[in-house]
Design an enzyme around this catalytic site. Structure first.
Site, mmCIF file in Angstrom:
data_model
loop_
_atom_site.group_PDB
_atom_site.id
_atom_site.type_symbol
_atom_site.label_atom_id
_atom_site.label_comp_id
_atom_site.label_asym_id
_atom_site.label_seq_id
_atom_site.Cartn_x
_atom_site.Cartn_y
_atom_site.Cartn_z
ATOM 1 N N SER A 1 0.907 -1.197 0.042
ATOM 2 C CA SER A 1 -0.191 -0.146 0.001
ATOM 3 C C SER A 1 0.914 1.227 0.012
ATOM 4 C CB SER A 1 -0.836 -0.051 1.242
ATOM 5 O OG SER A 1 -1.480 1.193 1.663
ATOM 6 N N TYR B 1 -2.659 -1.117 10.495
ATOM 7 C CA TYR B 1 -2.405 -0.965 9.063
ATOM 8 C C TYR B 1 -1.234 -0.679 8.490
ATOM 9 C CZ TYR B 1 -4.005 -1.186 4.236
ATOM 10 O OH TYR B 1 -4.127 -1.276 2.824
HETATM 11 P P1 NAD Z 1 -11.309 -5.814 -0.287
HETATM 12 O O1 NAD Z 1 -11.860 -5.918 1.000
HETATM 13 O O2 NAD Z 1 -12.430 -6.098 -1.266
HETATM 14 O O3 NAD Z 1 -10.425 -7.391 -0.330
HETATM 15 C C1 NAD Z 1 -9.915 -8.118 0.827
HETATM 16 C C2 NAD Z 1 -9.853 -9.433 0.553
HETATM 17 O O4 NAD Z 1 -9.073 -10.171 1.459
HETATM 18 C C3 NAD Z 1 -11.372 -9.827 0.686
HETATM 19 O O5 NAD Z 1 -11.691 -10.820 -0.292
HETATM 20 C C4 NAD Z 1 -11.256 -10.637 2.106
HETATM 21 O O6 NAD Z 1 -12.289 -11.860 2.096
HETATM 22 C C5 NAD Z 1 -9.909 -11.253 2.049
HETATM 23 N N1 NAD Z 1 -9.385 -11.666 3.337
HETATM 24 C C6 NAD Z 1 -9.521 -10.609 4.354
HETATM 25 N N2 NAD Z 1 -9.007 -11.400 5.795
HETATM 26 C C7 NAD Z 1 -8.648 -12.862 5.069
HETATM 27 C C8 NAD Z 1 -8.142 -14.062 5.524
HETATM 28 N N3 NAD Z 1 -7.756 -14.099 6.900
HETATM 29 N N4 NAD Z 1 -7.706 -14.891 4.725
HETATM 30 C C9 NAD Z 1 -8.152 -15.074 3.100
HETATM 31 N N5 NAD Z 1 -8.605 -13.721 2.800
HETATM 32 C C10 NAD Z 1 -8.902 -12.716 3.625
HETATM 33 O O7 NAD Z 1 -10.370 -4.891 -0.483
HETATM 34 P P2 NAD Z 1 -9.440 -4.605 -1.478
HETATM 35 O O8 NAD Z 1 -9.127 -3.116 -1.495
HETATM 36 O O9 NAD Z 1 -9.506 -5.194 -2.701
HETATM 37 O O10 NAD Z 1 -7.897 -5.084 -0.861
HETATM 38 C C11 NAD Z 1 -7.216 -6.114 -1.307
HETATM 39 C C12 NAD Z 1 -5.561 -5.622 -0.800
HETATM 40 O O11 NAD Z 1 -5.068 -4.305 -1.367
HETATM 41 C C13 NAD Z 1 -5.368 -5.575 0.594
HETATM 42 O O12 NAD Z 1 -4.316 -6.159 1.196
HETATM 43 C C14 NAD Z 1 -5.392 -4.079 0.869
HETATM 44 O O13 NAD Z 1 -4.549 -3.799 2.100
HETATM 45 C C15 NAD Z 1 -4.614 -3.706 -0.294
HETATM 46 N N6 NAD Z 1 -5.035 -2.212 -0.561
HETATM 47 C C16 NAD Z 1 -6.185 -1.620 -0.921
HETATM 48 C C17 NAD Z 1 -6.165 -0.410 -1.174
HETATM 49 C C18 NAD Z 1 -7.385 0.213 -1.927
HETATM 50 O O14 NAD Z 1 -7.251 1.608 -1.891
HETATM 51 N N7 NAD Z 1 -8.526 -0.498 -2.041
HETATM 52 C C19 NAD Z 1 -5.232 0.540 -1.219
HETATM 53 C C20 NAD Z 1 -3.768 -0.138 -0.808
HETATM 54 C C21 NAD Z 1 -3.555 -1.258 -0.383
#
Ligand code: NAD
Length: 269
Positions: free
Chosen positions: A154, A167
């Protein structure tokens, strides 16, 4: 998009929603068989829907339930992958959560939950993937590398984030986890890199873009003037997984519309 990942097998953790789902679709479109990992029973339907989409486009894969913060469940997931496909080529350790609280009020449960999923979960999945990559070694008919690990970091691996210390600490940890793994695994021809999204429209950050006022405030942090889409991350994941990036290891690729460019200084600070 070409079929640069034809014949390869990819695991994408947390791929029933958001960025993970887009990465799974894109890797499948590039020719890889994809393991769609989902966490809880309520995500099963979403995971199956993505697999259906992949299959109806001529791709392959399977869904697998696993809490990636639990070692035994991760080991079982890898057994399932190896018994189905014999090996693995690409691991995208994407699953992550937020549990926000002011620092003075943050509970140990909130701290442990986020570190357990975002940092320990990526460690466990990357370790099991690397074991298989090392065992198989380079098979030139698959890829120039023995394997590719793509961590989901991130912008908060470099931007401090008040109210979200668990986080930010987890993603700061991913930065040096990724770099140290890359250093240690390069002699085995295993490439390890991170993707560092800025603000991507998914459910994890819904509060930040839900209303027009929230969206306007968020855009002030993004010089490029738009919120990202999961596909922005997915395209980069395909590149990092492919031989097109064969000389790239130990790098974090920021995909953030300039969020890490200190936008507050754009008008001279
Ligand atoms: P999201 O909530 O849609 O996706 C996260 C996924 O991880 C979900 O499908 C959830 O069920 C799964 N998950 C959570 N805990 C879990 C576990 N213990 N075992 C297996 N699966 C698990 O959100 P996203 O934005 O798609 O996030 C995906 C990644 O991207 C994350 O690592 C997040 O930190 C990172 N990220 C997202 C953003 C953003 O702006 N959306 C920015 C920076 C980083």
């Amino acid at each position: 998009m070409g079929k640069q990942l034809q014949g390869q097998v990819a695991l994408v953790t947390g791929s029933s929603t958001g960025i993970g789902a887009a990465v799974a679709r894109a890797l499948a479109e590039a020719g890889a068989a994809v393991i769609i990992n989902y966490h809880s029973d309520k995500s099963k339907g979403d995971a199956e829907e993505i697999l259906e989409e992949i299959k109806s486009a001529g791709g392959d894969g399977f869904v697998h339930q696993c809490d990636i913060s639990k070692e035994e469940e991760v080991l079982n997931m890898f057994s399932a992958i190896l018994s189905r496909y014999g090996t693995l080529d690409i691991a995208v350790t994407n699953a992550g959560i937020q549990q926000d609280a002011p620092f003075l009020e943050m509970t140990l449960e909130q701290w442990n939950a986020v570190i357990g999923t975002n940092l320990t979960g990526q460690f466990l999945c990357a370790r099991e993937a690397a074991k298989e990559f090392k065992r198989r070694g380079v098979d030139g008919s698959r890829s120039k590398a023995a394997g590719k690990i793509i961590c989901m970091s991130s912008v908060h691996e470099v931007i401090p984030w008040a109210g979200h210390v668990n986080y930010a600490a987890s993603k700061g940890g991913v930065k040096l986890l990724m770099q140290s793994m890359a250093q240690e695994l390069a002699p085995y021809k295993i490439r390890v890199n991170s993707l560092a999204p800025g603000a991507i429209k998914t459910r994890i950050n819904k509060d930040a873009w839900d209303t027009p006022e929230d969206e306007k405030k968020l855009l002030e942090l993004i010089p490029y003037g738009r919120i990202g889409a999961p596909e922005d991350i997915a395209k980069a994941a395909v590149w990092l997984a492919s031989d097109e990036s064969d000389y790239v290891t130990g790098t974090t690729l920021f995909i953030d519309g300039g969020m890490t460019l200190y936008p507050g200084f754009a008008d001279n600070g």
